[in-house]
Design an enzyme around this catalytic site. Structure first.
Site, PDB file in Angstrom:
ATOM      1  N   CYS A 122       0.814  -1.229   0.000  1.00 37.85           N
ATOM      2  CA  CYS A 122       0.000   0.000   0.000  1.00 37.85           C
ATOM      3  C   CYS A 122       0.844   1.275   0.000  1.00 37.85           C
ATOM      4  O   CYS A 122       0.346   2.337  -0.370  1.00 37.85           O
ATOM      5  CB  CYS A 122      -0.897   0.045   1.230  1.00 37.85           C
ATOM      6  SG  CYS A 122      -1.810  -1.451   1.566  1.00 37.85           S
TER       7      CYS A 122
HETATM    8  O1  KQY Z   1      -4.232  -0.206   2.457  1.00 33.20           O
HETATM    9  C1  KQY Z   1      -4.194   0.807   1.840  1.00 33.20           C
HETATM   10  N1  KQY Z   1      -4.056   0.763   0.533  1.00 33.20           N
HETATM   11  C2  KQY Z   1      -4.338   2.112   2.466  1.00 33.20           C
HETATM   12  C3  KQY Z   1      -4.806   2.065   3.847  1.00 33.20           C
HETATM   13  C4  KQY Z   1      -5.277   3.416   4.265  1.00 33.20           C
HETATM   14  C5  KQY Z   1      -5.543   3.517   5.676  1.00 33.20           C
HETATM   15  C6  KQY Z   1      -5.744   4.926   6.118  1.00 33.20           C
HETATM   16  N2  KQY Z   1      -5.731   5.004   7.546  1.00 33.20           N
END
Ligand code: KQY
Length: 365
Positions: free
Chosen positions: A355
């Site tokens: 992420c």
């Molecule tokens: O997992 C993701 N692609 C992003 C997670 C975002 C979490 C914001 N607190």
């Protein structure tokens, strides 16, 4: 840089698989005090470890806010490029462009971003700085960009094998906070037209309590054409059991765009990872409310790995399955070194190594 209103598939551009050759990787230096404990200090150290490994085999571009530039520059190596760019948070996968390639050159897609659900169930407000990053990054790279801001999509909600197959989850893409005016069929068509796919495999769900509405990149990833890694538990008392089981059934009964039956490699999950009271104390409130509560289960999964040119970088949680996950992945990536990075301090922010990264495919010109 041109802002295009044409469609990648019609222009001969498609999204390559993550395991194909990269030019580089985009990341964002963490700063948000209600996402990352103690002023993001521990998260910065974990990000720096990931950046160091990626930078050994590809160019890493790190976006840092004006206030964080000096800190980023001093923590990151000489071969890392730090650029000043404002952001609301630090999830490059979701806010940097998704790149498509003609085989020779690349273009970016500038999807709409609304912090994983906008005013319906989004995770913060405002998100306008994040929403502007994809276009700015294309400008910085001097690559044309497709304007698709009318369609809300995060990079973590899609995976492709680069051969016409796209993986996603219904829980995320059909959620009310993204494109509620569109049918499943309309959404599927947009994925095909923009990513260059012929077949979309829809998993029903992702990882339990995943605040992205269950992004696919936390539950299932292509490791090569025709092969996927799936987050797995044998514990029937865990709510994750039925979710992973349903994914397995769908995958085992699917063929990909080339007509191949998929080989599914189960990656065991760590034991449930929960946030402690001390960790919660290190997080600032958001609008007077805590962002996490002690004991809350975090969406930990080994599937959230990043495939660089030379490494597969896999989250580690201090769990007995950490080593097992690496061992399962090693034969699936025979030309790469599979390495673990302790990632609890990234997970506290709500995502993991995949992420916080966005690959830039290799290009000739
Ligand atoms: O997992 C993701 N692609 C992003 C997670 C975002 C979490 C914001 N607190």
């Amino acid at each position: 840089m041109r802002i295009l209103s044409t469609v990648p598939q019609e222009d001969g551009y498609t999204m390559p698989a993550e395991f194909s050759k990269h030019y580089g990787c985009i990341m964002i230096f963490p700063h948000r005090r209600d996402s990352w404990q103690n002023g993001a200090y521990a998260a910065r150290k974990a990000f720096a470890q990931v950046i160091d490994i990626i930078s050994r085999s590809e160019k890493v571009i790190v976006c840092a806010r004006y206030d964080d530039y000096d800190s980023a520059r001093s923590m990151l190596g000489d071969n890392v490029r730090v650029i000043e760019m404002e952001s609301d948070d630090s999830w490059a996968r979701d806010v940097a462009p998704t790149f498509v390639s003609s085989g020779k050159d690349i273009r970016g897609i500038d999807w709409g971003f609304n912090a994983w659900g906008g005013l319906y169930d989004g995770l913060y407000f405002p998100w306008d700085k994040d929403n502007k990053m994809a276009r700015k990054l294309c400008d910085m790279l001097d690559k044309d960009t497709y304007n698709k801001r009318s369609f809300i999509l995060e990079g973590g909600s899609i995976h492709t094998d680069g051969e016409g197959t796209i993986l996603t989850t219904e829980a995320c893409l059909l959620s009310k906070g993204r494109n509620p005016h569109m049918s499943k069929e309309e959404i599927e068509n947009e994925l095909k037209r923009y990513l260059g796919g012929e077949k979309v495999i829809w998993l029903k769900s992702g990882i339990y309590n995943d605040e992205t509405n269950e992004h696919v990149d936390n539950i299932c990833a292509f490791t090569s054409p025709g092969e996927v890694a799936l987050a797995w538990t044998d514990d029937k008392s865990d709510p994750q059991y039925k979710m992973s089981q349903s994914c397995l059934e769908i995958l085992e009964n699917s063929t990909d765009a080339k007509g191949r039956k998929l080989r599914v490699h189960k990656l065991p999950l760590p034991k449930p990872v929960t946030i402690t009271a001390e960790e919660c104390d290190g997080l600032d409130d958001m609008n007077g409310e805590p962002t996490r509560t002690p004991g809350e289960r975090l969406a930990a999964s080994y599937v959230n790995f990043y495939i660089s040119n030379a490494h597969v970088i896999v989250p580690q949680f201090g769990d007995e399955n950490d080593g097992k996950a690496l061992e399962i992945l090693r034969p699936l990536f025979p030309t790469k070194e599979v390495v673990g990075v302790y990632a609890r301090d990234i997970l506290i922010g709500g995502g993991n190594i995949h992420c916080i990264t966005q690959q830039i495919p290799y290009f000739e010109n």
